[in-house]
Design a protein around this motif. Sequence first.
Motif, mmCIF file in Angstrom:
data_model
loop_
_atom_site.group_PDB
_atom_site.id
_atom_site.type_symbol
_atom_site.label_atom_id
_atom_site.label_comp_id
_atom_site.label_asym_id
_atom_site.label_seq_id
_atom_site.Cartn_x
_atom_site.Cartn_y
_atom_site.Cartn_z
ATOM 1 N N PHE A 158 -1.541 3.141 -13.914
ATOM 2 C CA PHE A 158 -0.942 1.918 -13.373
ATOM 3 C C PHE A 158 0.493 2.098 -12.889
ATOM 4 C CE2 PHE A 158 -4.582 0.150 -15.319
ATOM 5 C CZ PHE A 158 -4.730 -1.178 -14.951
ATOM 6 N N SER A 159 1.143 3.166 -13.292
ATOM 7 C CA SER A 159 2.585 3.291 -13.025
ATOM 8 C C SER A 159 2.915 3.586 -11.572
ATOM 9 C CB SER A 159 3.184 4.371 -13.928
ATOM 10 O OG SER A 159 2.564 5.620 -13.666
ATOM 11 N N GLU A 160 1.956 4.126 -10.818
ATOM 12 C CA GLU A 160 2.255 4.536 -9.441
ATOM 13 C C GLU A 160 1.846 3.502 -8.403
ATOM 14 O OE1 GLU A 160 0.629 8.362 -8.730
ATOM 15 O OE2 GLU A 160 1.611 9.296 -10.448
ATOM 16 N N GLY A 161 1.393 2.339 -8.839
ATOM 17 C CA GLY A 161 1.082 1.277 -7.888
ATOM 18 C C GLY A 161 -0.402 1.088 -7.640
ATOM 19 N N ALA A 162 -0.715 0.085 -6.802
ATOM 20 C CA ALA A 162 -2.104 -0.297 -6.556
ATOM 21 C C ALA A 162 -2.869 0.796 -5.811
ATOM 22 C CB ALA A 162 -2.141 -1.609 -5.773
ATOM 23 N N GLY A 163 -2.201 1.484 -4.883
ATOM 24 C CA GLY A 163 -2.866 2.541 -4.131
ATOM 25 C C GLY A 163 -3.336 3.675 -5.033
ATOM 26 N N THR A 168 -4.063 -5.633 -3.259
ATOM 27 C CA THR A 168 -2.791 -6.122 -2.747
ATOM 28 C C THR A 168 -1.695 -5.202 -3.279
ATOM 29 O OG1 THR A 168 -2.297 -7.598 -4.607
ATOM 30 C CG2 THR A 168 -3.749 -8.458 -2.886
ATOM 31 N N LYS A 169 -0.458 -5.554 -3.045
ATOM 32 C CA LYS A 169 0.649 -4.742 -3.545
ATOM 33 C C LYS A 169 0.726 -4.773 -5.075
ATOM 34 C CE LYS A 169 2.507 -3.595 0.476
ATOM 35 N NZ LYS A 169 2.639 -2.190 0.936
ATOM 36 N N THR A 170 0.269 -5.877 -5.666
ATOM 37 C CA THR A 170 0.430 -6.049 -7.110
ATOM 38 C C THR A 170 -0.885 -6.212 -7.871
ATOM 39 O OG1 THR A 170 0.684 -8.441 -6.805
ATOM 40 C CG2 THR A 170 2.704 -7.111 -6.826
ATOM 41 N N HIS A 171 -1.994 -6.258 -7.161
ATOM 42 C CA HIS A 171 -3.275 -6.497 -7.822
ATOM 43 C C HIS A 171 -4.375 -5.591 -7.258
ATOM 44 C CE1 HIS A 171 -1.249 -10.213 -9.055
ATOM 45 N NE2 HIS A 171 -2.184 -10.350 -9.977
ATOM 46 N N LEU A 172 -5.271 -5.204 -8.144
ATOM 47 C CA LEU A 172 -6.533 -4.589 -7.746
ATOM 48 C C LEU A 172 -7.637 -5.445 -8.351
ATOM 49 C CD1 LEU A 172 -7.568 -0.945 -7.422
ATOM 50 C CD2 LEU A 172 -8.991 -2.410 -8.826
ATOM 51 N N ILE A 173 -8.517 -5.962 -7.509
ATOM 52 C CA ILE A 173 -9.565 -6.887 -7.943
ATOM 53 C C ILE A 173 -10.905 -6.265 -7.615
ATOM 54 C CG2 ILE A 173 -10.522 -9.213 -7.727
ATOM 55 C CD1 ILE A 173 -7.651 -9.962 -6.588
ATOM 56 N N THR A 174 -11.738 -6.116 -8.620
ATOM 57 C CA THR A 174 -13.088 -5.567 -8.424
ATOM 58 C C THR A 174 -14.111 -6.652 -8.720
ATOM 59 O OG1 THR A 174 -12.994 -4.694 -10.689
ATOM 60 C CG2 THR A 174 -12.493 -3.175 -8.906
ATOM 61 N N ASN A 219 4.119 -4.004 -13.036
ATOM 62 C CA ASN A 219 3.946 -4.955 -11.927
ATOM 63 C C ASN A 219 2.549 -4.920 -11.314
ATOM 64 O OD1 ASN A 219 6.649 -5.812 -12.085
ATOM 65 N ND2 ASN A 219 7.324 -4.041 -10.855
ATOM 66 N N LEU A 220 1.605 -4.329 -12.041
ATOM 67 C CA LEU A 220 0.258 -4.174 -11.484
ATOM 68 C C LEU A 220 -0.770 -4.786 -12.429
ATOM 69 C CD1 LEU A 220 -1.583 -2.992 -9.274
ATOM 70 C CD2 LEU A 220 -1.572 -0.822 -10.535
ATOM 71 N N THR A 221 -1.715 -5.531 -11.855
ATOM 72 C CA THR A 221 -2.776 -6.169 -12.641
ATOM 73 C C THR A 221 -4.134 -5.827 -12.039
ATOM 74 O OG1 THR A 221 -1.325 -8.026 -13.208
ATOM 75 C CG2 THR A 221 -3.690 -8.359 -13.521
ATOM 76 N N MET A 228 -14.519 -12.699 -16.583
ATOM 77 C CA MET A 228 -13.379 -12.111 -15.883
ATOM 78 C C MET A 228 -12.500 -11.349 -16.885
ATOM 79 S SD MET A 228 -10.409 -13.957 -13.601
ATOM 80 C CE MET A 228 -11.591 -14.751 -12.526
ATOM 81 N N LYS A 229 -12.207 -10.087 -16.559
ATOM 82 C CA LYS A 229 -11.359 -9.264 -17.414
ATOM 83 C C LYS A 229 -10.078 -8.904 -16.670
ATOM 84 C CE LYS A 229 -15.530 -7.124 -19.355
ATOM 85 N NZ LYS A 229 -16.269 -5.849 -19.506
ATOM 86 N N GLN A 230 -9.001 -8.792 -17.426
ATOM 87 C CA GLN A 230 -7.716 -8.462 -16.818
ATOM 88 C C GLN A 230 -7.001 -7.401 -17.638
ATOM 89 O OE1 GLN A 230 -5.029 -11.486 -15.415
ATOM 90 N NE2 GLN A 230 -6.650 -13.023 -15.244
ATOM 91 N N ILE A 231 -6.386 -6.457 -16.931
ATOM 92 C CA ILE A 231 -5.500 -5.477 -17.557
ATOM 93 C C ILE A 231 -4.222 -5.465 -16.731
ATOM 94 C CG2 ILE A 231 -5.132 -3.068 -18.175
ATOM 95 C CD1 ILE A 231 -8.108 -2.717 -18.424
ATOM 96 N N ALA A 232 -3.093 -5.697 -17.387
ATOM 97 C CA ALA A 232 -1.804 -5.746 -16.693
ATOM 98 C C ALA A 232 -0.862 -4.704 -17.285
ATOM 99 C CB ALA A 232 -1.193 -7.138 -16.796
ATOM 100 N N HIS A 233 -0.111 -4.059 -16.406
ATOM 101 C CA HIS A 233 0.895 -3.096 -16.852
ATOM 102 C C HIS A 233 1.999 -3.056 -15.810
ATOM 103 C CE1 HIS A 233 2.516 0.295 -19.056
ATOM 104 N NE2 HIS A 233 2.614 0.977 -17.922
#
Length: 304
Positions: free
Chosen positions: A114-119, A81-87, A8-10, A1-6
């Motif tokens: 990452f600055s403009e949100g999950a969408g 989700t609003k705060t996460h993108l999971i692949t 409010n988005l992970t 499992m890998k994670q990148i956070a910036h």
Amino acid sequence: MKQIAHKNLTWIDIEQPTEKDVEFLKKNFHFHPVVLAEVIPPSRRSKVEHYDHFLFMVLHIPVFNPVKRTTVPAELDIFVTKTHLITVHYGYLPPLDGFLKKCGANAALKEKYFSEGAGALLYHLVEQIFNFYHPQLSYVNKNIDVIEEQIFKGREKAMIHQISLAKREILDFRRIIRPQHSILESLLRKGPKFFGAEMAIYFSDLIGDFDRIFNTLDHYKETIESLEHTNESLVSNKLNEMMRLLTIFSTILLPLSFITQIFNMTMTATVDFLNTPMMFWLINIFILFVGIFMYAFFKLKKWL
């Protein structure tokens, strides 16, 4: 499992998911069990589903094997989700891995994506996947150019197999990506309600990108079908030409065979002058004359 956070988005990437990973998603994000059941085992149907607090997508990405010259679908499950993108995916996916590494290694790109949100991150991810298609399309186009060149160099029979392979590459590619159009249309209709109205132009841009890719495939499909018809015509023409020559030669040889059979009958034993050396040469000259006459006749008729 890998994670990148910036901010409010992970972004969480899971490769080769296990039951433990599914339990992690259920516990931390409260995804519905029916949706999580789509993760293991892999699903063969592309789709998008909209829920109150998340969006779930199943995409199949065509991955080409240049050695075997086969295109197979690689599944990519996406939770947003609003705060996460999971692949979630099985095995190595070049466009996903490349995008993940770029975001992790380059702070400027991470800020951009990452600055403009999950969408917006979802948009950039799908855009990277579409960019991954272009080298594969270039490979198909190169094969078509080679086939066209070889056809008009007189290698029609050798190109029959190559045309079949090229057709399979195009048809497999089209079959795998075709469902993505309805997914993108659903995102355009419902996505702005979940991500914000400003995302409508992003999803509309993805549809435009997809249409250009699919139109390119349609163009390749029409081209290879035209080349196939041309190749079949050339092969058929060569076969007809060969049959025409064989028929002409058979027609020329038929009277010669008839003459030799006449003089080979028992009459040679009863007619004395037919057994003389002079008669032997006269008969041969006559046969030669008939052969030349037949050849000249066919030449005059432009059958040769």
